[in-house]
Design a protein around this motif. Structure first.
Motif, PDB file in Angstrom:
ATOM      1  N   SER A  39       0.826  -1.198   0.000  1.00  0.00           N
ATOM      2  CA  SER A  39       0.000   0.000   0.000  1.00  0.00           C
ATOM      3  C   SER A  39       0.868   1.257   0.000  1.00  0.00           C
ATOM      4  N   LEU A  40       0.335   2.326  -0.576  1.00  0.00           N
ATOM      5  CA  LEU A  40       1.045   3.599  -0.622  1.00  0.00           C
ATOM      6  C   LEU A  40       1.046   4.301   0.733  1.00  0.00           C
ATOM      7  N   ARG A  41       0.119   3.951   1.618  1.00  0.00           N
ATOM      8  CA  ARG A  41      -0.090   4.738   2.840  1.00  0.00           C
ATOM      9  C   ARG A  41       1.171   4.859   3.700  1.00  0.00           C
ATOM     10  N   ARG A  42       1.780   3.751   4.018  1.00  0.00           N
ATOM     11  CA  ARG A  42       2.897   3.805   4.962  1.00  0.00           C
ATOM     12  C   ARG A  42       4.134   4.493   4.396  1.00  0.00           C
ATOM     13  N   PRO A  43       4.621   4.094   3.225  1.00  0.00           N
ATOM     14  CA  PRO A  43       5.816   4.782   2.720  1.00  0.00           C
ATOM     15  C   PRO A  43       5.572   6.261   2.426  1.00  0.00           C
ATOM     16  N   LEU A  44       4.365   6.612   1.947  1.00  0.00           N
ATOM     17  CA  LEU A  44       4.083   8.020   1.673  1.00  0.00           C
ATOM     18  C   LEU A  44       4.026   8.817   2.973  1.00  0.00           C
ATOM     19  N   SER A  45       3.477   8.220   4.022  1.00  0.00           N
ATOM     20  CA  SER A  45       3.433   8.910   5.314  1.00  0.00           C
ATOM     21  C   SER A  45       4.833   9.218   5.815  1.00  0.00           C
ATOM     22  N   GLY A  46       5.734   8.236   5.673  1.00  0.00           N
ATOM     23  CA  GLY A  46       7.116   8.473   6.084  1.00  0.00           C
ATOM     24  C   GLY A  46       7.774   9.574   5.280  1.00  0.00           C
ATOM     25  N   ALA A  47       7.508   9.591   3.974  1.00  0.00           N
ATOM     26  CA  ALA A  47       8.092  10.620   3.107  1.00  0.00           C
ATOM     27  C   ALA A  47       7.568  12.006   3.466  1.00  0.00           C
ATOM     28  N   LEU A  48       6.265  12.115   3.725  1.00  0.00           N
ATOM     29  CA  LEU A  48       5.681  13.420   4.056  1.00  0.00           C
ATOM     30  C   LEU A  48       6.092  13.879   5.456  1.00  0.00           C
ATOM     31  N   HIS A  49       6.280  12.923   6.361  1.00  0.00           N
ATOM     32  CA  HIS A  49       6.797  13.272   7.686  1.00  0.00           C
ATOM     33  C   HIS A  49       8.150  13.964   7.551  1.00  0.00           C
TER      34      HIS A  49
ATOM     35  N   SER B  56       2.785  13.382  17.478  1.00  0.00           N
ATOM     36  CA  SER B  56       1.523  14.122  17.476  1.00  0.00           C
ATOM     37  C   SER B  56       0.340  13.156  17.468  1.00  0.00           C
ATOM     38  N   ALA B  57      -0.727  13.545  18.153  1.00  0.00           N
ATOM     39  CA  ALA B  57      -1.930  12.717  18.183  1.00  0.00           C
ATOM     40  C   ALA B  57      -2.595  12.704  16.806  1.00  0.00           C
ATOM     41  N   ALA B  58      -3.132  11.546  16.426  1.00  0.00           N
ATOM     42  CA  ALA B  58      -3.818  11.438  15.143  1.00  0.00           C
ATOM     43  C   ALA B  58      -5.030  12.361  15.116  1.00  0.00           C
ATOM     44  N   VAL B  59      -5.235  13.039  13.990  1.00  0.00           N
ATOM     45  CA  VAL B  59      -6.384  13.928  13.807  1.00  0.00           C
ATOM     46  C   VAL B  59      -7.509  13.111  13.190  1.00  0.00           C
ATOM     47  N   ARG B  60      -8.518  12.808  13.984  1.00  0.00           N
ATOM     48  CA  ARG B  60      -9.608  11.982  13.488  1.00  0.00           C
ATOM     49  C   ARG B  60     -10.533  12.793  12.576  1.00  0.00           C
ATOM     50  N   GLY B  61     -11.011  12.107  11.548  1.00  0.00           N
ATOM     51  CA  GLY B  61     -11.913  12.750  10.610  1.00  0.00           C
ATOM     52  C   GLY B  61     -11.202  13.471   9.483  1.00  0.00           C
ATOM     53  N   ARG B  62      -9.911  13.269   9.391  1.00  0.00           N
ATOM     54  CA  ARG B  62      -9.139  13.909   8.316  1.00  0.00           C
ATOM     55  C   ARG B  62      -8.177  12.882   7.731  1.00  0.00           C
ATOM     56  N   ALA B  63      -8.299  12.601   6.447  1.00  0.00           N
ATOM     57  CA  ALA B  63      -7.436  11.660   5.714  1.00  0.00           C
ATOM     58  C   ALA B  63      -7.507  10.248   6.289  1.00  0.00           C
ATOM     59  N   ASP B  64      -8.641   9.900   6.888  1.00  0.00           N
ATOM     60  CA  ASP B  64      -8.754   8.563   7.476  1.00  0.00           C
ATOM     61  C   ASP B  64     -10.075   7.879   7.132  1.00  0.00           C
ATOM     62  N   SER B  65     -10.652   8.243   5.994  1.00  0.00           N
ATOM     63  CA  SER B  65     -11.949   7.676   5.610  1.00  0.00           C
ATOM     64  C   SER B  65     -11.839   6.216   5.178  1.00  0.00           C
ATOM     65  N   GLY B  66     -10.645   5.811   4.776  1.00  0.00           N
ATOM     66  CA  GLY B  66     -10.469   4.472   4.214  1.00  0.00           C
ATOM     67  C   GLY B  66     -10.517   4.462   2.707  1.00  0.00           C
ATOM     68  N   ASP B  67     -11.030   5.532   2.097  1.00  0.00           N
ATOM     69  CA  ASP B  67     -11.013   5.698   0.641  1.00  0.00           C
ATOM     70  C   ASP B  67      -9.707   6.420   0.296  1.00  0.00           C
ATOM     71  N   ILE B  68      -8.781   5.707  -0.313  1.00  0.00           N
ATOM     72  CA  ILE B  68      -7.448   6.262  -0.547  1.00  0.00           C
ATOM     73  C   ILE B  68      -7.495   7.540  -1.378  1.00  0.00           C
TER      74      ILE B  68
ATOM     75  N   ASP C 250       5.235   0.295 -10.027  1.00  0.00           N
ATOM     76  CA  ASP C 250       4.870  -0.778  -9.108  1.00  0.00           C
ATOM     77  C   ASP C 250       3.760  -0.392  -8.143  1.00  0.00           C
ATOM     78  N   LEU C 251       3.263   0.846  -8.219  1.00  0.00           N
ATOM     79  CA  LEU C 251       2.126   1.217  -7.393  1.00  0.00           C
ATOM     80  C   LEU C 251       0.901   0.400  -7.800  1.00  0.00           C
ATOM     81  N   GLY C 252       0.065   0.064  -6.829  1.00  0.00           N
ATOM     82  CA  GLY C 252      -1.162  -0.655  -7.123  1.00  0.00           C
ATOM     83  C   GLY C 252      -2.148   0.215  -7.878  1.00  0.00           C
ATOM     84  N   PRO C 253      -3.102  -0.395  -8.594  1.00  0.00           N
ATOM     85  CA  PRO C 253      -4.076   0.379  -9.395  1.00  0.00           C
ATOM     86  C   PRO C 253      -4.833   1.425  -8.582  1.00  0.00           C
ATOM     87  N   ALA C 254      -5.277   1.076  -7.373  1.00  0.00           N
ATOM     88  CA  ALA C 254      -6.021   2.027  -6.551  1.00  0.00           C
ATOM     89  C   ALA C 254      -5.142   3.208  -6.147  1.00  0.00           C
ATOM     90  N   ASP C 255      -3.882   2.931  -5.833  1.00  0.00           N
ATOM     91  CA  ASP C 255      -2.966   4.004  -5.432  1.00  0.00           C
ATOM     92  C   ASP C 255      -2.620   4.912  -6.610  1.00  0.00           C
TER      93      ASP C 255
END
Length: 397
Positions: free
Chosen positions: A84-94, A139-151, A182-187
């Protein structure tokens, strides 16, 4: 003897050569992109495509360095199949947010919380919630932002918040993605949608991707408008002048030189492919008895250079293939017979060499495509992702 300790050449995966020759056009154009985006002017994200060994990763790193020098926040990731793109992209943006150094701690804390929320969101009903990954963000996770599950939704929200942080400083954020095919179709779809949204909102965020020659087709298949989202630049082998400079400039720094016949011999041997230039440069330097380096020195060193390429460049890829896949690769080489540097052939011709029906070979072909050993530039045709791989297969495998 030419001193081997002072050998300037670097035939390593992604290693920057001592002289980054032949890429001035891309570096200059990217500086313009950085300035335009930081000033709120519309500009497309960038995609570099080319075969393996032409220096895409090296150029990607050089572009990132250019962004860092401008004060931008940058992050880099390497896409992998089935990840999934989520984890590596999060590290890059951090990392990008840390590089920006925003003066308002509360704003930074909010955006880091959104990144964490995006990273920790487990997609799918069968996700293992216990395996949540921590991106190293306090930092505490901000709920309701970027966490809908729809990438797609989440990525737009994430990059919008990161872009807003950069805009406050009059700078930008650049995300560099290697092996983008190599990114998945959804990503891929989500990334295209996010780039589209960001271009419309004028936020200073760009994506710089690098991948194999079929990457534009991958993006186009995901979103029809992707052709207008990205500026595509084909990275190819070096012309004679640039190839000569890639060899001669580092040698001159060490008080050595090549004569004209040696440079011509080197170009004939390497074909201008940057990785081959570094491999031959290293071997010739180590074996040349004295400077100036001559064509005879190139001839003597050629077997050693070819051995290095056979093990570190060709062989490592060949070993990744199963026995059935190796049969397919060798059949590609036989069908091409050395006509094309990348061995572009029709799938029907490969089947003819193997004496089998094309449909029965689909599993081997699809697996080789997934492993990045071959690519399909057009329907019914395939080619090696590594230049002169067919020559290696015919002579050594």
């Amino acid at each position: 003897m030419v001193d081997p300790i002072r050998n300037p050449y670097a035939p390593g995966a992604g290693q920057r050569p001592p002289e980054l020759a032949g890429r001035d056009e891309q570096l200059t154009a990217f500086d313009v992109v950085l300035e335009r985006v930081a000033r709120g002017r519309p500009e497309r994200s960038l995609v570099l495509t080319g075969l393996r060994g032409v220096g895409k990763t090296v150029l990607l790193n050089a572009l990132r360095s250019a962004a860092v020098r401008k004060g931008w926040g940058t992050g880099k990731l390497e896409a992998r199949p089935d990840q999934s793109l989520r984890r590596p992209l999060s590290g890059a943006l951090h990392q990008a947010v840390r590089e920006l150094g925003h003066p308002n701690p509360d704003e930074v804390d909010h955006v880091l919380g959104v990144i964490r929320s995006f990273a920790e969101r487990e997609a799918g009903a069968d996700a293992k919630l216990k395996e949540k990954w921590s991106p190293g963000i306090s930092s505490a996770a901000v709920r309701g932002r970027a966490d809908s599950g729809d990438i797609e939704i989440d990525l737009v929200e994430l990059l919008s918040d990161v872009g807003g942080l950069a805009a406050d400083k009059g700078l930008g954020v650049a995300v560099f993605i290697d092996e983008m095919q190599d990114l998945g179709p959804a990503d891929v779809s989500a990334l295209c949608a996010a780039c589209h949204e960001l271009s419309q909102s004028g936020l200073p965020v760009i994506v710089v991707g690098a991948g194999l020659p079929h990457l534009p087709a991958v993006l186009s298949a995901s979103k029809s408008y992707s052709e207008r989202l990205f500026s595509y630049q084909r990275i190819d082998r070096l012309g004679r002048e640039a190839a000569d400079r890639a060899l001669a400039a580092p040698a001159a720094e060490e008080g050595a030189e090549y004569d004209e016949a040696a440079l011509a011999a080197m170009y004939d041997a390497t074909g201008g492919y940057p990785y081959f230039i570094q491999a031959y440069g290293k071997a010739v330097w180590d074996l040349a008895p004295r400077a100036p380096i001559t064509a005879d020195d190139v001839t003597v060193a050629a077997p050693e250079a070819e051995r290095e390429l056979a093990v570190g460049f060709f062989g490592s890829r060949y070993e990744r293939a199963t026995p059935g896949e190796r049969d397919y690769l060798r059949a590609m080489a036989d069908a091409d017979e050395g006509i094309d540097p990348v061995g572009a052939v029709a799938t029907a011709d490969v089947a003819l060499v193997l004496g089998k029906k094309p449909q029965s070979l689909s599993p081997a072909r699809d697996s080789l495509l997934k492993k990045g050993l071959i690519y399909s530039g057009e329907r019914g045709r395939i080619a090696f992702t590594v230049p002169h791989f067919g020559r290696y297969l015919r002579t050594q495998a």
